[in-house]
Design a protein around this motif. Structure first.
Motif, short mmCIF file in Angstrom:
data_model
loop_
_atom_site.label_atom_id
_atom_site.label_comp_id
_atom_site.label_asym_id
_atom_site.label_seq_id
_atom_site.Cartn_x
_atom_site.Cartn_y
_atom_site.Cartn_z
N LYS A 70 0.85 -1.19 0.00
CA LYS A 70 0.00 0.00 0.00
C LYS A 70 0.89 1.24 0.00
CE LYS A 70 -3.79 2.18 2.49
NZ LYS A 70 -4.67 2.14 3.65
N CYS A 71 0.70 2.08 -0.99
CA CYS A 71 1.49 3.31 -1.08
C CYS A 71 0.81 4.41 -0.26
CB CYS A 71 1.63 3.74 -2.54
SG CYS A 71 2.58 5.27 -2.71
N LEU A 72 1.61 5.10 0.55
CA LEU A 72 1.08 6.13 1.44
C LEU A 72 1.51 7.54 1.01
CD1 LEU A 72 1.97 4.24 4.75
CD2 LEU A 72 -0.22 4.21 3.54
N LEU A 73 2.05 7.64 -0.18
CA LEU A 73 2.61 8.93 -0.59
C LEU A 73 1.54 9.96 -0.95
CD1 LEU A 73 5.04 10.73 -1.36
CD2 LEU A 73 5.09 9.57 -3.58
N CYS A 74 0.54 9.53 -1.70
CA CYS A 74 -0.46 10.52 -2.13
C CYS A 74 -1.87 10.05 -1.77
CB CYS A 74 -0.29 10.85 -3.62
SG CYS A 74 -1.33 9.92 -4.76
N PRO A 75 -2.86 10.93 -1.90
CA PRO A 75 -4.20 10.59 -1.41
C PRO A 75 -4.84 9.39 -2.12
CG PRO A 75 -4.00 12.95 -1.75
CD PRO A 75 -2.77 12.34 -2.31
N ARG A 76 -4.28 8.93 -3.19
CA ARG A 76 -4.87 7.76 -3.85
C ARG A 76 -4.67 6.48 -3.06
NH1 ARG A 76 -6.94 9.10 -8.60
NH2 ARG A 76 -6.05 10.87 -9.72
N LEU A 77 -3.61 6.41 -2.26
CA LEU A 77 -3.35 5.24 -1.40
C LEU A 77 -3.50 3.92 -2.17
CD1 LEU A 77 -5.28 6.45 1.81
CD2 LEU A 77 -2.82 6.59 1.39
N CYS A 78 -2.84 3.82 -3.28
CA CYS A 78 -2.95 2.61 -4.14
C CYS A 78 -2.53 1.35 -3.37
CB CYS A 78 -2.02 2.73 -5.33
SG CYS A 78 -2.41 4.07 -6.46
N VAL A 79 -3.32 0.30 -3.53
CA VAL A 79 -2.94 -1.02 -3.01
C VAL A 79 -2.60 -1.87 -4.24
CG1 VAL A 79 -3.69 -3.05 -1.72
CG2 VAL A 79 -4.44 -0.76 -1.01
N PHE A 117 1.76 -1.36 -11.39
CA PHE A 117 2.09 0.05 -11.18
C PHE A 117 0.94 0.75 -10.45
CE2 PHE A 117 5.24 -0.47 -14.53
CZ PHE A 117 6.20 0.48 -14.24
N GLY A 118 1.24 1.82 -9.74
CA GLY A 118 0.21 2.69 -9.18
C GLY A 118 -0.39 3.57 -10.26
N VAL A 119 -1.40 4.34 -9.85
CA VAL A 119 -2.06 5.26 -10.79
C VAL A 119 -1.05 6.20 -11.44
CG1 VAL A 119 -3.72 7.17 -10.93
CG2 VAL A 119 -4.27 5.14 -9.56
N CYS A 120 -0.02 6.56 -10.69
CA CYS A 120 0.98 7.51 -11.20
C CYS A 120 1.88 6.93 -12.28
CB CYS A 120 1.84 8.01 -10.05
SG CYS A 120 2.66 6.67 -9.16
N ARG A 121 1.87 5.63 -12.47
CA ARG A 121 2.71 4.92 -13.45
C ARG A 121 4.20 5.09 -13.12
NH1 ARG A 121 -0.87 7.74 -17.55
NH2 ARG A 121 -2.37 6.21 -18.29
N ALA A 122 4.50 5.40 -11.88
CA ALA A 122 5.90 5.61 -11.51
C ALA A 122 6.35 4.67 -10.40
CB ALA A 122 6.10 7.05 -11.05
N ARG A 123 5.39 4.15 -9.61
CA ARG A 123 5.72 3.29 -8.47
C ARG A 123 5.08 1.93 -8.71
NH1 ARG A 123 7.40 7.03 -4.52
NH2 ARG A 123 6.56 6.15 -2.60
N LYS A 124 5.81 0.88 -8.32
CA LYS A 124 5.39 -0.46 -8.71
C LYS A 124 5.72 -1.45 -7.60
CE LYS A 124 6.51 -3.76 -12.43
NZ LYS A 124 7.44 -4.01 -13.55
N CYS A 142 2.48 10.85 -13.45
CA CYS A 142 1.70 11.83 -12.70
C CYS A 142 0.57 11.11 -11.96
CB CYS A 142 1.09 12.87 -13.63
SG CYS A 142 0.24 14.19 -12.73
N ASN A 143 0.21 11.64 -10.81
CA ASN A 143 -0.89 11.03 -10.05
C ASN A 143 -2.24 11.70 -10.33
OD1 ASN A 143 -0.04 13.32 -8.75
ND2 ASN A 143 -0.07 12.46 -6.69
N LEU A 144 -2.26 12.66 -11.26
CA LEU A 144 -3.53 13.26 -11.69
C LEU A 144 -3.76 13.00 -13.18
CD1 LEU A 144 -3.46 16.62 -9.65
CD2 LEU A 144 -4.87 14.60 -9.21
S1 SF4 Z 1 -0.73 7.26 -7.42
FE1 SF4 Z 1 1.43 6.69 -7.14
S2 SF4 Z 1 2.11 8.03 -5.47
FE2 SF4 Z 1 -0.13 8.02 -5.41
S3 SF4 Z 1 -0.67 6.38 -3.97
FE3 SF4 Z 1 -0.68 5.49 -6.05
S4 SF4 Z 1 1.39 4.63 -6.27
FE4 SF4 Z 1 1.48 6.08 -4.58
#
Ligand code: SF4
Length: 366
Positions: free
Chosen positions: A48-57, A63-70, A114-116
């Protein structure tokens, strides 16, 4: 030669040198694969990523929504660490920062992601892709800082795509940059959780937030995010004492009504203070909003006038030829203290942030 023309020529020479470095070192390797900060393990090998409000699991390999973290083997990795897809020496006015080291160069870097999902994204070619979609130049934090110093830049700007999603890289570059006497500036949408933001701010001198509009519906429909986290981020930046400037891109028929402008301005004044620089910027048809016209100039001029009437002291217009909207005025005397043409400063009458008449203008001046 006029001063601003000489400035432009200087920037072109340095930009060419940076382009040559990038061209020499370009690789097709995508992904820095550096362990991320701010995450926790979840059930079944997920993270679970805690960096941005999306909190991707994220399940393994995703990859997360941002396409940068995996999720790589049950560990959250930044896949863009040190993978630079754009590096330029820009006037700091281009970010735009108007109260930070006017007339100086900012060494500007970006990765992919990007996360948006702004429908009007101006850098969608790098923000809406995966790291493996583009060739990139591996640059260690040392290399970035070295190149910045060599270019004569006074600051490093994290910009073009959303720097929040290359958080770990930004943090490492920023810490090194400050040791070399460079300022560190962030150009962001402010879509980040408070804890990582506070940690980052300890190493950042100035933050520019793209405040898309004081309108939840606009954030949901056009930006692909939510409003509250951005408001919270701006308050945190203010609380932490980091210099903050705000920009609002005015999209015709979407976020440029009188009501929307007034609410945005009032929120800024109430929560960030009347000395917060605010720029209204002109939209040009791009990406998924090519059907819309550019923002009418009167809309920008009216927004600036309204913000000044509401009590904001430093209100600007951007992306249009508007001499008044590009000038910093001393609030009490009304004297023009910094004049700009395009991205270039044509006159600066401040001495360490103080006007000839003795007024102190807030900002970072040396
Ligand atoms: S969008 Fe990226 S930075 Fe935001 S919670 Fe998901 S993986 Fe983390």
């Amino acid at each position: 030669m006029k001063k601003w023309l000489a400035g432009l020529f200087g920037f072109l020479v340095v930009a060419l040198a940076v382009a040559q470095i990038l061209a020499r070192e370009k690789t097709s390797a995508g992904g820095g694969s550096h362990e991320a900060l701010f995450w926790e393990k979840a059930e079944g090998g997920k993270v679970k990523c805690l960096l941005c409000p999306r909190l991707c699991v994220l399940p393994e390999g995703q990859f997360g929504v941002c396409r940068a973290r995996k999720n790589v083997g049950g560990v959250l990795k930044s896949m863009v660490y040190g993978q630079v897809v754009s590096a330029n020496v820009d006037p700091i006015e281009k970010k735009p920062f108007y109260h930070v080291l006017p007339g100086t160069k900012a060494f500007s870097i970006a990765t992919t992601g990007c996360n948006l999902r702004c429908l009007f994204c101006q850098n969608w070619q790098i923000s809406q892709v995966f790291p493996h979609d583009l060739s990139s130049t591996p640059m260690t934090p040392d290399a970035v800082v070295g190149a910045a110093v060599k270019s004569g830049s006074r600051s490093i700007a994290f910009t073009y795509n959303e720097p929040v999603i290359f958080y770990e890289y930004m943090l490492d570059v920023a810490q090194l940059a400050r040791k070399q006497g460079l300022k560190t500036v962030v150009v962001s949408s402010g879509y980040i959780n408070p804890e990582p933001l506070r940690k980052l701010l300890k190493h950042i001198d100035a933050f520019k937030v793209d405040f898309k509009g004081y309108d939840e519906e606009f954030y949901l429909q056009v930006v692909g995010g939510t409003l509250d986290p951005v408001l919270e981020s701006m308050k945190v930046i203010r609380q932490e004492g980091v210099w903050l400037e705000v920009v609002n891109l005015m999209v015709p028929g979407k976020n440029d009504s009188e009501k929307q402008i007034r609410e945005l301005v009032r929120w800024v004044r109430r929560n960030l203070g009347d000395e917060t620089p605010l720029q209204f910027s002109r939209f040009y048809p791009i990406y998924k909003l090519q059907n819309l016209p550019p923002t009418p100039e009167e809309t920008l001029l009216k927004a600036r006038q309204m913000a000044r009437q509401e009590g904001l002291k430093y209100v600007y217009t951007g992306n249009i030829a508007d001499r008044e909207g590009a000038t910093t005025y001393a609030p009490k005397s009304g004297e023009a203290v910094i004049e700009r043409q395009g991205y270039f400063v044509t006159a600066n009458r401040l001495n360490k942030g103080v006007t000839p008449g003795g007024e102190r203008i807030p900002g970072i001046w040396e």
